[in-house]
Motif scaffolding. Structure first.
Motif, short mmCIF file in Angstrom:
data_model
loop_
_atom_site.label_atom_id
_atom_site.label_comp_id
_atom_site.label_asym_id
_atom_site.label_seq_id
_atom_site.Cartn_x
_atom_site.Cartn_y
_atom_site.Cartn_z
N ASN A 18 0.26 -1.20 0.46
CA ASN A 18 -0.27 0.14 0.21
C ASN A 18 0.86 0.98 0.18
N ASP A 19 2.16 1.16 -0.27
CA ASP A 19 2.90 2.08 -0.77
C ASP A 19 3.91 3.01 -1.91
N TYR A 20 3.53 3.95 -2.66
CA TYR A 20 3.88 3.69 -3.73
C TYR A 20 5.29 5.02 -4.11
N CYS A 21 6.17 4.61 -4.31
CA CYS A 21 7.23 5.38 -4.42
C CYS A 21 7.74 6.38 -6.12
N GLY A 22 6.88 5.50 -6.97
CA GLY A 22 7.04 6.14 -8.05
C GLY A 22 8.13 5.25 -9.10
N SER A 23 8.35 4.84 -9.96
CA SER A 23 8.98 4.93 -11.34
C SER A 23 10.00 6.06 -10.98
N ASP A 24 11.46 5.89 -12.16
CA ASP A 24 12.15 7.08 -12.09
C ASP A 24 11.84 8.22 -13.43
N ASP A 25 10.61 7.54 -14.02
CA ASP A 25 10.06 9.25 -14.93
C ASP A 25 9.09 9.69 -14.39
N VAL A 26 9.05 9.57 -12.73
CA VAL A 26 7.44 10.72 -12.23
C VAL A 26 8.55 10.77 -11.08
N ILE A 27 7.27 11.62 -10.25
CA ILE A 27 7.95 12.11 -8.81
C ILE A 27 6.75 12.17 -8.13
N ILE A 28 6.42 11.65 -7.09
CA ILE A 28 5.33 11.82 -6.23
C ILE A 28 4.69 12.82 -5.15
N ILE A 29 4.21 14.36 -4.94
CA ILE A 29 4.50 14.85 -4.12
C ILE A 29 3.41 15.65 -3.65
N TYR A 30 4.08 15.31 -2.05
CA TYR A 30 3.27 15.39 -1.49
C TYR A 30 3.24 16.95 -0.38
N GLN A 31 2.10 17.04 -0.03
CA GLN A 31 2.04 19.01 0.95
C GLN A 31 2.58 18.05 2.56
N ASN A 32 3.36 18.65 3.43
CA ASN A 32 3.66 18.34 4.89
C ASN A 32 3.09 18.93 6.08
N LYS A 33 2.22 19.84 5.73
CA LYS A 33 2.11 20.68 6.70
C LYS A 33 0.99 20.47 7.91
N TYR A 34 0.20 19.91 7.38
CA TYR A 34 -0.57 19.05 8.08
C TYR A 34 -0.36 17.39 8.64
N LEU A 35 0.92 17.11 8.40
CA LEU A 35 1.16 15.43 8.81
C LEU A 35 1.51 15.90 9.55
N ASN A 36 0.63 14.20 10.57
CA ASN A 36 0.55 13.80 12.05
C ASN A 36 2.38 13.63 12.02
N THR A 37 3.72 13.88 12.91
CA THR A 37 4.51 13.42 13.20
C THR A 37 4.99 13.42 14.80
N THR A 38 5.84 12.47 15.17
CA THR A 38 6.78 12.04 16.71
C THR A 38 8.54 12.51 16.22
N THR A 39 8.72 13.21 17.68
CA THR A 39 10.45 12.64 16.86
C THR A 39 10.78 10.80 16.62
N LYS A 40 10.35 10.27 17.37
CA LYS A 40 10.17 8.66 16.62
C LYS A 40 10.06 8.21 16.02
N SER A 41 8.96 8.63 14.92
CA SER A 41 8.74 8.85 13.43
C SER A 41 9.75 8.99 12.77
N ILE A 42 10.74 9.74 12.71
CA ILE A 42 11.96 10.38 11.71
C ILE A 42 12.70 9.75 11.51
N PRO A 43 12.05 8.36 10.67
CA PRO A 43 13.75 8.17 9.66
C PRO A 43 14.42 8.58 9.97
N GLU A 44 15.79 8.22 9.60
CA GLU A 44 17.03 8.51 9.71
C GLU A 44 18.05 8.05 8.23
N TYR A 45 17.59 9.06 7.28
CA TYR A 45 17.76 9.14 5.89
C TYR A 45 19.18 10.31 6.61
N SER A 46 20.32 10.01 5.31
CA SER A 46 21.51 10.83 5.18
C SER A 46 21.30 11.89 3.72
N SER A 47 21.69 13.08 3.87
CA SER A 47 21.11 13.26 2.75
C SER A 47 22.22 13.78 1.34
#
Length: 599
Positions: A559-588
């Protein structure tokens, strides 16, 4: 002597009237089947007649690999059997009234003892039950999928021949008759309860080529009228008569001689009466044999059947008979059907198959056929519209042709956040909660208008009693944050931070970008996350190709789509419900922003 004649005449009149009322296609004296049951039964016959095309046209399971013709070839449609209709109805009402969900009756009565109390025409019986969903189409497809995963948001379907008991019951070659019952109680756990009962033998000698007919809804735009025709020969003509107007039907599933015929109409705003009319070489067939099916679910229409309506007038014959052209004689189609009474308990042993749905899919009891099935009144739109607060759009009216018709899930742990997260991951712009345990997704809303009172959305969420998750035929609607799917060419330079991870998820990307202060996030290439402070969406090209947009994230579930190399799937984050524990450890990784598609 005169009194004896009078008694005899009275008895003959009762028998004659009983046969007339119970001609094939009409409801019984109690008003059953109601629309929900009739539509569900029609859909059973639709999938039996043409399994694979049904899967393509009427489900979201096109790529599930189920209903392989080698495992489930097409089989003949079923006839409605009133005793099985009564058995299934009694069980659905029992589950609704006594808040249980099981094949045995809520008082412990054995499943097949209950069925045999009504249906005694063969020792074979099988049964499907479901709970939670309001739509016959959604419920039928729930049975066909047979998920069994325990995850309400799973789109997994059991493979043919393994854990697919509901599918096997629906597609059984030995079944010849069936009945469907629908019951509801707003105080019960799942609110709506469905039962399908199947039998091996006809109780009466029926050779009518029309086995079932009704209408269904797939969205708020159209009403789809469908009817089965199953004979050695194709009909010369196939029509539907709606409010006296005769309209041609088109073949939809199967073949012309063994198929489902269909007419699609813009959805109405009030009850319309209709029946189906087929002409063969020698006969004209009408379904129902007399009376008029009603477009339950259109506007405020809450009736399933009426004896009053507008007939299509054909000069040479009455439309409620089968007329032989060669002899001119008239043969009643009702002579093979008799009234149904509740039978006593049978001592015949049962060979049985039972299957219970694991996803949990108006009170229908003794209701005269001209009387409405009780449903909550839909309030007109408020004259002072509620102004959205954040991503909460307000409380909106809903009906069986659901305002949000993209996806529906029954969730016994429902919260608004769970619903929003699911709908955004499925690439829908809006999410709606209803009845406390239903999650709906879609890309437009408001067809039935706002509820007159926002307090109508006041049912506690099943997963959090401090939240409100809609109401009875009311949706609490939210923006999910999903913006759209766009061509990635010349898009990477619109973003300022990026990361690539084998643990990428759409929600993880959104959380990561929001934690860094970015209002927008995007996923691409199954494992890449992009962040931006602002975006000019008018400079991007929209992509509507699901084969590119609905590509799963490399490490996440179905149930989770990230798209192919040909597309970008865009979200607005303004009202996203987050917690400190839910932040993934991604590297820039700024090198990602120099994508070779940006030229």
């Amino acid at each position: 002597m005169n009194s004896e004649k009078l008694i005899l005449c009275t008895l003959l009149f009762i028998i004659s009237s009983s046969e007339l009322i119970n001609g094939y296609g009409e409801p019984d004296l109690l008003g059953n089947p109601v629309w929900q049951s009739r539509a569900s039964f029609l859909l059973v016959n639709a999938v039996r007649i043409d399994p694979l095309i049904y899967l393509q046209k009427y489900t979201r399971m096109q790529n599930s690999g189920i209903l392989d013709p080698n495992n489930y070839p097409a089989v003949p449609p079923l006839y409605w059997e009133n005793t099985l209709g009564l058995s299934s109805l009694s069980h659905s009402v029992d589950m609704a009234d006594n808040n249980c969900f099981s094949h045995p009756s809520c008082d412990g009565t054995d499943t097949f003892q209950r069925i045999q109390n009504y249906y005694q025409c063969s020792p074979l019986a099988s049964e499907n039950i479901a709970a939670g969903l309001l739509s016959p189409l959604d419920t039928n497809n729930q049975w066909i999928c047979d998920s069994g995963s325990g995850d309400p948001y799973s789109t997994y379907c059991a493979p043919d021949g393994s854990g697919d008991g509901h599918r096997a019951n629906i597609m059984s070659r030995v079944s010849r008759v069936g009945g469907v019952g629908y019951g509801t109680s707003y105080s019960s756990t799942y609110h709506t309860y469905w039962t399908q009962d199947f039998g091996e033998a006809l109780c009466f000698n029926i050779s009518f080529p029309i086995h079932s007919g009704s209408h269904i809804f797939m969205d708020t735009k159209y009403t789809i009228f469908m009817v089965s025709w199953y004979s050695e020969h194709a009909p010369r003509s196939a029509s539907i008569v709606i409010d006296g107007k005769k309209i041609p039907l088109q073949l939809d599933l199967g073949t012309r001689s063994k198929g489902i015929y269909r007419f699609t109409s813009p959805i109405g705003t009030a009850c319309r009466g209709y029946y189906f009319l087929f002409e063969s070489r020698f006969f004209i067939y009408r379904y129902p044999n007399f009376g008029y099916l009603q477009t339950y679910g259109e506007g405020s229409c809450d009736k399933s059947f009426s004896y009053n309506g507008t007939e299509y007038h054909q000069p040479t014959q009455a439309p409620n008979t089968i007329t032989s052209r060669s002899t001119g004689s008239t043969v009643s189609t009702m002579s093979t059907i008799s009234s149904i009474t509740t039978a006593s308990t049978s001592s015949t042993s049962s060979t049985s198959a039972v299957s219970t749905t694991t996803a949990f899919s108006s009170t229908v009891g003794v209701i005269p056929s001209d009387s409405p099935v009780p449903t909550p009144t839909i309030a007109p739109p408020t004259t002072t519209p509620f102004k959205p607060i954040g991503n909460f759009m307000g409380c909106f009216n809903d009906q069986v042709a659901h305002d949000l018709s993209g996806e529906v899930v029954v969730d016994t742990n429902l919260t608004n956040h769970r619903c929003l997260q699911f709908c955004s991951s499925k690439l829908f712009q809006y999410a709606g909660t209803s009845f406390g345990n239903l999650c709906y997704c879609g890309n437009s809303f408001g067809y039935y208008g706002q509820s007159l009172n926002q307090s109508d959305c006041s049912i506690q969420c099943a997963g959090n009693n401090t939240e409100k998750c809609g109401g009875i035929n009311r949706l609490s609607i939210y923006k999910t944050g999903y913006v759209g799917c766009y061509d990635s060419n010349n898009a990477y330079n619109k973003f300022v931070q990026a990361s690539k991870s084998e643990n990428m998820t759409s929600n993880g990307c959104r959380t990561w970008c929001k934690s860094k202060g970015y209002e927008y996030s995007a996923t691409t290439n199954q494992n890449t996350c992009l962040c931006a402070e602002s975006l000019d969406l008018s400079a991007l090209k929209t992509v509507n190709d699901d084969s590119k947009c609905k590509i799963k994230c490399i490490s996440s579930g179905e149930n989770d789509y990230c798209g192919s190399d040909d597309v970008i799937i865009i979200y607005q984050n303004k009202y996203l419900n987050t917690t400190t524990k839910s932040i993934p450890e991604y590297s820039s990784d700024e090198q990602i922003l120099h994508h070779n598609g940006d030229k």
